[in-house]
Design a protein around this motif. Structure first.
Motif, mmCIF file in Angstrom:
data_model
loop_
_atom_site.group_PDB
_atom_site.id
_atom_site.type_symbol
_atom_site.label_atom_id
_atom_site.label_comp_id
_atom_site.label_asym_id
_atom_site.label_seq_id
_atom_site.Cartn_x
_atom_site.Cartn_y
_atom_site.Cartn_z
ATOM 1 N N PHE A 270 44.694 25.466 -5.256
ATOM 2 C CA PHE A 270 46.074 25.247 -5.687
ATOM 3 C C PHE A 270 46.994 26.204 -4.934
ATOM 4 N N ASP A 271 48.266 25.859 -4.863
ATOM 5 C CA ASP A 271 49.267 26.655 -4.152
ATOM 6 C C ASP A 271 50.362 27.091 -5.110
ATOM 7 N N ASP A 272 51.179 28.001 -4.631
ATOM 8 C CA ASP A 272 52.380 28.382 -5.368
ATOM 9 C C ASP A 272 53.389 27.240 -5.272
ATOM 10 N N ILE A 273 54.490 27.359 -5.977
ATOM 11 C CA ILE A 273 55.442 26.247 -6.061
ATOM 12 C C ILE A 273 56.095 25.921 -4.722
ATOM 13 N N ASP A 274 56.064 26.859 -3.760
ATOM 14 C CA ASP A 274 56.649 26.591 -2.441
ATOM 15 C C ASP A 274 55.619 26.113 -1.434
ATOM 16 N N GLY A 275 54.382 25.868 -1.895
ATOM 17 C CA GLY A 275 53.341 25.390 -1.001
ATOM 18 C C GLY A 275 52.551 26.477 -0.310
ATOM 19 N N SER A 276 52.921 27.746 -0.528
ATOM 20 C CA SER A 276 52.183 28.863 0.069
ATOM 21 C C SER A 276 51.000 29.231 -0.813
ATOM 22 N N ARG A 277 50.102 30.058 -0.294
ATOM 23 C CA ARG A 277 48.956 30.519 -1.063
ATOM 24 C C ARG A 277 48.829 32.040 -0.879
ATOM 25 N N PRO A 278 49.679 32.813 -1.568
ATOM 26 C CA PRO A 278 49.648 34.275 -1.396
ATOM 27 C C PRO A 278 48.328 34.867 -1.903
ATOM 28 N N ASP A 279 47.926 35.934 -1.253
ATOM 29 C CA ASP A 279 46.767 36.720 -1.688
ATOM 30 C C ASP A 279 47.139 38.166 -1.401
ATOM 31 N N PHE A 280 47.809 38.800 -2.354
ATOM 32 C CA PHE A 280 48.480 40.072 -2.103
ATOM 33 C C PHE A 280 47.542 41.138 -1.550
ATOM 34 N N THR A 281 46.394 41.342 -2.182
ATOM 35 C CA THR A 281 45.510 42.405 -1.713
ATOM 36 C C THR A 281 44.990 42.128 -0.307
ATOM 37 N N ARG A 282 44.600 40.884 -0.048
ATOM 38 C CA ARG A 282 44.120 40.554 1.303
ATOM 39 C C ARG A 282 45.253 40.665 2.313
ATOM 40 N N ASN A 283 46.434 40.150 1.966
ATOM 41 C CA ASN A 283 47.572 40.196 2.886
ATOM 42 C C ASN A 283 47.944 41.627 3.250
ATOM 43 N N VAL A 284 47.996 42.517 2.257
ATOM 44 C CA VAL A 284 48.378 43.900 2.538
ATOM 45 C C VAL A 284 47.279 44.619 3.325
ATOM 46 N N ARG A 285 46.016 44.364 2.984
ATOM 47 C CA ARG A 285 44.927 44.984 3.749
ATOM 48 C C ARG A 285 44.984 44.579 5.221
ATOM 49 N N GLU A 286 45.260 43.302 5.470
ATOM 50 C CA GLU A 286 45.333 42.832 6.850
ATOM 51 C C GLU A 286 46.482 43.486 7.607
ATOM 52 N N TRP A 287 47.546 43.835 6.894
ATOM 53 C CA TRP A 287 48.664 44.551 7.507
ATOM 54 C C TRP A 287 48.354 46.032 7.686
#
Length: 343
Positions: A270-287
């Motif tokens: 499933f996605d968020d209402i804008d069609g994105s699929r956030p994953d905060f911990t993974r996203n921040v780790r990758e940054w």
């Protein structure tokens, strides 16, 4: 649209705003009848500085074609919770999902305070309304599920790993509700009822939007003030996670667990209402981790994020190598044994 929860009855305790409202909206969208409870009703706002009410949440559901009932309940008052349980039993004869999302501590947690500086009366108030209220609610609502040999209890928390959340009182509350879910899962092990905890990532709640001076329509403008806000998610993303769990006939396999919304989004697709699929911990780790691997000095912002991530994950064996990298770059090798990475 498919409504996998059609005919089911759910209670979202703390449905006034934020996570609770998002969960209530999505459970209703999945077909359930939702009892929205909390202290703030039209004409009697319980949280200073906020304007949202459970009446608005119920009206949003009915406007979208769903079924909802708003009931004013102080979940720290056992008699009010008992009356709520009696009402649901009389009106519906069943309860399929209980969501404990009672919090109300945003204005009471001072992130700059050490434990020896906190006001004990404030600590008691927050624990009473954000932990004890959950236990009272489960104590009086879960018996309906046990009798029916089915049901789901969801504890809403912040963070799923066992490390520190940066402030003693906040950590005490959010780790305690995970422990509640775990303990309840043991007691419910042979009943057919599942208990678990779920955490969003960076929740784009009404309070966060107000703090950054943006709305849901222009929320990306908030990235200028908080870079990691780019990885934020709406409360309905969390709601979709709870709806997916409630719709899963094998949800019992997750009993006792604490789960990230990002992981559940990938599992249930499933996605968020804008069609994105956030994953905060993974996203921040990758940054963050490429900066940790470089020889350049960490920026103050990167240092703060690395410190927060280390505190949260250092007790997680599967994250031990990352924790050691974070520890080295933070210069924290001399920490006491219990604060070191756990193997």
């Amino acid at each position: 649209m498919a409504q996998p929860l059609a005919g089911q009855v759910v209670l979202v305790a703390g449905a006034t705003r934020g996570a609770g409202r998002g969960i209530a909206l999505e459970l209703a969208a999945a077909g359930a009848k939702v009892y929205c409870t909390g202290r703030s009703v039209r004409g009697a706002i319980a949280t200073q500085g906020r304007r949202e009410t459970i009446d608005e949440t119920a009206e949003m559901i009915t406007a979208a074609g769903g079924a909802a009932t708003a009931v004013r309940v102080d979940h720290t008052v056992e008699q009010e919770v008992e009356a709520l349980a009696s009402r649901i039993r009389a009106e519906e004869g069943r309860l399929d999902v209980l969501v404990n999302d009672i919090w109300g501590g945003d204005d009471l947690v001072d992130w700059g305070q050490k434990f020896w500086q906190v006001d004990i009366a404030t600590v008691r108030k927050v624990v009473d309304q954000a932990v004890f209220s959950h236990l009272i609610t489960s104590r009086h609502l879960v018996p309906m599920m046990v009798e029916a040999k089915r049901g789901l209890v969801v504890e809403v928390t912040d963070g799923v790993q066992p490390g520190y959340r940066g402030q003693m009182l906040y950590d005490l509350v959010k780790s305690s509700v995970i422990r509640l879910a775990y303990a309840m899962a043991w007691d419910l092990a042979t009943t057919g009822v599942t208990a678990l905890a779920v955490s969003p990532g960076f929740l784009r709640s009404e309070a966060v939007l107000d703090h950054l001076g943006v709305t849901e329509e222009n929320w990306r403008d908030g990235i200028k003030k908080s870079a990691e806000f780019v990885y934020s998610e709406t409360p309905r993303y969390l709601g979709r996670a709870v709806a997916a769990l409630a719709s899963d006939p094998r949800v019992g396999e997750k009993s006792g667990m604490a789960l990230w919304v990002g992981d559940l989004a990938n599992e249930y697709k499933f996605d968020d209402i804008d069609g994105s699929r956030p994953d905060f911990t993974r996203n921040v780790r990758e940054w963050l981790e490429p900066q940790l691997l470089s020889d350049e000095r960490l920026s103050p912002h990167a240092y703060r994020m690395a410190a927060a991530f280390y505190c949260h994950m250092h007790l997680t064996p599967s994250r031990v190598e990352s924790a050691r990298l974070y520890q080295k770059r933070l210069g924290w090798e001399r920490l006491g044994g219990g604060l070191q990475p756990t193997v």
